[in-house]
Design an enzyme around this catalytic site. Sequence first.
Site, PDB file in Angstrom:
ATOM      1  N   ASP A 133       0.946  -1.257  -0.051  1.00 21.70           N
ATOM      2  CA  ASP A 133      -0.108  -0.076  -0.202  1.00 21.70           C
ATOM      3  C   ASP A 133       0.946   1.138   0.078  1.00 21.70           C
ATOM      4  O   ASP A 133       1.789   1.298   0.783  1.00 21.70           O
ATOM      5  CB  ASP A 133      -0.972  -0.084   1.328  1.00 21.70           C
ATOM      6  CG  ASP A 133      -1.972   0.971   1.069  1.00 21.70           C
ATOM      7  OD1 ASP A 133      -2.301   1.191   0.130  1.00 21.70           O
ATOM      8  OD2 ASP A 133      -2.442   1.557   1.891  1.00 21.70           O
ATOM      9  N   HIS A 140      -3.450  14.008   0.948  1.00 25.24           N
ATOM     10  CA  HIS A 140      -3.968  13.066   2.161  1.00 25.24           C
ATOM     11  C   HIS A 140      -2.658  13.163   2.924  1.00 25.24           C
ATOM     12  O   HIS A 140      -2.845  13.091   4.346  1.00 25.24           O
ATOM     13  CB  HIS A 140      -3.909  11.713   1.818  1.00 25.24           C
ATOM     14  CG  HIS A 140      -4.288  10.509   2.696  1.00 25.24           C
ATOM     15  ND1 HIS A 140      -5.326  10.649   3.601  1.00 25.24           N
ATOM     16  CD2 HIS A 140      -3.164   9.624   3.143  1.00 25.24           C
ATOM     17  CE1 HIS A 140      -4.823   9.386   4.467  1.00 25.24           C
ATOM     18  NE2 HIS A 140      -3.826   8.907   4.290  1.00 25.24           N
ATOM     19  N   GLU A 206     -10.607   3.854   3.827  1.00 35.27           N
ATOM     20  CA  GLU A 206      -9.530   4.728   2.968  1.00 35.27           C
ATOM     21  C   GLU A 206      -9.852   4.403   1.480  1.00 35.27           C
ATOM     22  O   GLU A 206     -10.006   3.312   1.162  1.00 35.27           O
ATOM     23  CB  GLU A 206      -8.174   4.368   3.230  1.00 35.27           C
ATOM     24  CG  GLU A 206      -7.588   4.793   4.609  1.00 35.27           C
ATOM     25  CD  GLU A 206      -6.041   4.468   4.585  1.00 35.27           C
ATOM     26  OE1 GLU A 206      -5.549   4.016   3.848  1.00 35.27           O
ATOM     27  OE2 GLU A 206      -5.468   5.532   5.764  1.00 35.27           O
ATOM     28  N   GLU A 208      -9.231   4.018  -2.020  1.00 35.28           N
ATOM     29  CA  GLU A 208      -8.050   3.967  -2.662  1.00 35.28           C
ATOM     30  C   GLU A 208      -8.571   3.102  -4.019  1.00 35.28           C
ATOM     31  O   GLU A 208      -9.318   2.685  -4.225  1.00 35.28           O
ATOM     32  CB  GLU A 208      -7.109   2.916  -2.169  1.00 35.28           C
ATOM     33  CG  GLU A 208      -6.707   3.763  -0.865  1.00 35.28           C
ATOM     34  CD  GLU A 208      -5.164   2.970  -0.224  1.00 35.28           C
ATOM     35  OE1 GLU A 208      -4.759   2.049  -0.917  1.00 35.28           O
ATOM     36  OE2 GLU A 208      -5.174   2.883   1.253  1.00 35.28           O
ATOM     37  N   ASP A 240      -9.194   0.461   2.092  1.00 32.17           N
ATOM     38  CA  ASP A 240      -8.146  -0.015   3.051  1.00 32.17           C
ATOM     39  C   ASP A 240      -8.696   0.101   4.519  1.00 32.17           C
ATOM     40  O   ASP A 240      -8.339   1.413   5.092  1.00 32.17           O
ATOM     41  CB  ASP A 240      -6.656   0.819   2.612  1.00 32.17           C
ATOM     42  CG  ASP A 240      -5.682   0.424   3.662  1.00 32.17           C
ATOM     43  OD1 ASP A 240      -5.698  -0.717   4.295  1.00 32.17           O
ATOM     44  OD2 ASP A 240      -4.692   1.041   4.018  1.00 32.17           O
ATOM     45  N   ARG A 244      -7.907   3.742  13.297  1.00 31.48           N
ATOM     46  CA  ARG A 244      -6.933   4.876  13.562  1.00 31.48           C
ATOM     47  C   ARG A 244      -6.595   5.078  14.963  1.00 31.48           C
ATOM     48  O   ARG A 244      -5.262   5.461  15.068  1.00 31.48           O
ATOM     49  CB  ARG A 244      -7.934   6.056  13.292  1.00 31.48           C
ATOM     50  CG  ARG A 244      -8.463   6.276  12.031  1.00 31.48           C
ATOM     51  CD  ARG A 244      -7.274   6.259  10.955  1.00 31.48           C
ATOM     52  NE  ARG A 244      -7.816   6.571   9.887  1.00 31.48           N
ATOM     53  CZ  ARG A 244      -7.204   6.254   8.589  1.00 31.48           C
ATOM     54  NH1 ARG A 244      -5.754   5.932   8.558  1.00 31.48           N
ATOM     55  NH2 ARG A 244      -7.591   6.424   7.312  1.00 31.48           N
ATOM     56  N   GLN A 247      -3.564   2.182  15.297  1.00 33.04           N
ATOM     57  CA  GLN A 247      -2.462   2.833  14.022  1.00 33.04           C
ATOM     58  C   GLN A 247      -1.750   3.872  14.933  1.00 33.04           C
ATOM     59  O   GLN A 247      -0.518   3.754  14.909  1.00 33.04           O
ATOM     60  CB  GLN A 247      -3.121   3.446  12.758  1.00 33.04           C
ATOM     61  CG  GLN A 247      -2.289   4.040  12.102  1.00 33.04           C
ATOM     62  CD  GLN A 247      -3.001   4.460  10.751  1.00 33.04           C
ATOM     63  OE1 GLN A 247      -4.180   4.645  10.450  1.00 33.04           O
ATOM     64  NE2 GLN A 247      -2.197   5.216  10.032  1.00 33.04           N
ATOM     65  N   LYS A 260      -4.160  -2.072  10.023  1.00 29.72           N
ATOM     66  CA  LYS A 260      -4.468  -2.005   8.603  1.00 29.72           C
ATOM     67  C   LYS A 260      -4.768  -3.602   8.138  1.00 29.72           C
ATOM     68  O   LYS A 260      -5.420  -3.639   7.178  1.00 29.72           O
ATOM     69  CB  LYS A 260      -3.539  -1.611   7.856  1.00 29.72           C
ATOM     70  CG  LYS A 260      -2.881  -0.085   8.081  1.00 29.72           C
ATOM     71  CD  LYS A 260      -4.195   0.791   7.413  1.00 29.72           C
ATOM     72  CE  LYS A 260      -3.495   2.219   7.360  1.00 29.72           C
ATOM     73  NZ  LYS A 260      -4.319   3.096   6.475  1.00 29.72           N
ATOM     74  N   THR A 264      -8.936  -5.640   3.950  1.00 32.03           N
ATOM     75  CA  THR A 264      -8.896  -4.971   2.801  1.00 32.03           C
ATOM     76  C   THR A 264      -9.876  -5.335   1.815  1.00 32.03           C
ATOM     77  O   THR A 264      -9.692  -6.549   1.249  1.00 32.03           O
ATOM     78  CB  THR A 264      -7.392  -5.047   2.341  1.00 32.03           C
ATOM     79  OG1 THR A 264      -6.651  -4.591   3.168  1.00 32.03           O
ATOM     80  CG2 THR A 264      -7.253  -3.888   1.174  1.00 32.03           C
ATOM     81  N   GLU A 372      -9.935  12.487   7.888  1.00 29.96           N
ATOM     82  CA  GLU A 372      -9.920  13.871   7.314  1.00 29.96           C
ATOM     83  C   GLU A 372     -11.099  14.508   7.269  1.00 29.96           C
ATOM     84  O   GLU A 372     -11.339  15.728   7.479  1.00 29.96           O
ATOM     85  CB  GLU A 372      -9.126  13.787   5.851  1.00 29.96           C
ATOM     86  CG  GLU A 372      -7.574  13.139   5.872  1.00 29.96           C
ATOM     87  CD  GLU A 372      -7.232  12.698   4.309  1.00 29.96           C
ATOM     88  OE1 GLU A 372      -6.935  13.390   3.604  1.00 29.96           O
ATOM     89  OE2 GLU A 372      -7.805  11.392   4.107  1.00 29.96           O
TER      90      GLU A 372
HETATM   91 MN    MN Z   1      -3.872   2.905   2.725  1.00 31.47          MN
END
Ligand code: MN
Length: 434
Positions: A133, A140, A206, A208, A240, A244, A247, A260, A264, A372
Site C-alpha cells: 500500500d 492526504h 480509506e 483507494e 483499506d 485509527r 494505528q 490495517k 482490505t 480527514e
Molecule cells: Mn491505505
Amino acid sequence: MPSWTDPKTPSFLPVSEHSDFPLQNIPFGVIGRPDEIFVCASRIGDTAIDLNAMEQLGYFDDLELPTGLFSQEALNEFISLGRPAWRAVRRRIAELYTVGSALEKKASERAEIEWPMAQVEVVLPVFVGDYTDFYASREHATNVGSMFRDPANALLPNWLHLPVGYHGRSSTIVESGVNVRRPNGQRKGPNDPAPVYGPSIKVDFELEMAFITGDGPVGETPIPVDRAEEHIFGLVLLNDWSARDVQQWEYVPLGPFLAKNFATSISPWIVTLDALEPFRTARPAQEDPLPLPYLQQEPTRANVDLQLEVAIAPDGHSETVVCQSNFKHMYWSMAQQLAHHTINGCLINAGDCMGSGTISGPDKGSFGSMLEITWNGKEPVTLADGSTRSFIEDGDTVTMRGFCKKDDLRIGFGEVSATLLPALSWNPASISKK
Ligand code: MN
C-alpha cells in the site's frame, strides 16, 4: 460490422445508459456459476461472460492459450501470459459481442456462455501473493501530517522524493460484499496513562484504487518507469479499512501493522489499462524537487481521470455520500510506484496488489477518509437519517464507486461495499484465568 472500439458501437447484449460495463470495458473477474463451478469471466452490462465456455467452444483456439486457462478459480495464470495475451483475449470477447457478429444468432452457444449477473457469485479475481500500500496523495499526506505532527511541516522530508509505501497482508484481502469485523487491539491516547485492550473505537475507511500486476520482466529485475505499464494488468477499487486508534499507538517506528491488516476490500472486476486509455491525463507537476532520474520518463498521461465517491448507509437506512474525489489527483503515478518498488531488486508476480494510498482531493468534500472528513472526530458529519458519524459504526455499510466518463463513453468499476460487524467479545484475561 462496426468497430467495437468506437464508443458508439453497441453490444447485442443489453447495456443501460448508466452501466459501468459497456462493450468497450471488457473487465476480467471470477464467477461462481449456479452449478457451483468457478470460472474466469468478463462482463457486459448485467451479463457475465463465461470465458471457460468460450474456450471450450473453440473461440480462443487460434490464440494458442494454455489448455484449461479459464477453468481456474483465479486469473493469475492468464495474467502471467503478459500484455499481448490480455489484449488478444479482450479484443476477441469484444468482437464476438459486437452487434452483428457471428455469435449473435447462435442461441445454443450463447446459452452456454452467458449468465445473468443475478445468478452468479462474483469472487476474488486473483490469488494475491503480495500486497503493498502506497501513500501517494499529497493532499492526504498533508492532511494527516497536519493533524498528527505540524501543519507547517506536514510532509516528511522524504515524501516529495519517493513514493512512500508499506507491505500489507494479502491474507485478509476480501471481495466486495464480504462483511468486515471491527478489530480488537491495543490503543493508547496521548493523555492515557497506559495502553488498553478492546474493540477499536476509530474504525475508518480509506478510498483507494489498486493496480494488479503482471509478472516482472525476465532477466531484468528493476522495472524501468517508461515500461512499467506493460506490467500493470488492470485496476480495482480498494477500501483499506483502518483502525485509527490502534494505528496511532503502534505505528512508530515501523509503520502500519495491526491497524490495517484486519481487512482490505476490493471490487471484483479488474478493468484493464487499455480500457482506461481514453481517460488518461497528466499527473500533478513534480518540479520542486525534481524526482531522481529513475522516477522520470513516465508516460506523459500518467494518471487516470476517474471519478470516485464514498457513501455510508446506517443499518436499515439509505446512504449518504460523504466523499467525492478523483484518482487524477495522485502525486505519484502507478508507473513511478512500480519503478520505485522494484529498483532495489524486489520481485513482483502476477496478481500482486498495489494500493494507491488514500485518494484525497484539495477540498473538504473530496477527502478520502473519515479521519480527514471529520478532522479526527472533531467535526462529525450528519447523515441523511439525522445521525452523526465521527468514524464508522457497527452495522454501517461503506460503499465506494468509481467510473470514467467522456462524451458518450462511460467505463467503470461497479462498487466495493462491505458492512462493519461488531467486534468479537474475546477477553484474553478471562481465558488465561480458567
Ligand atoms: Mn491505505
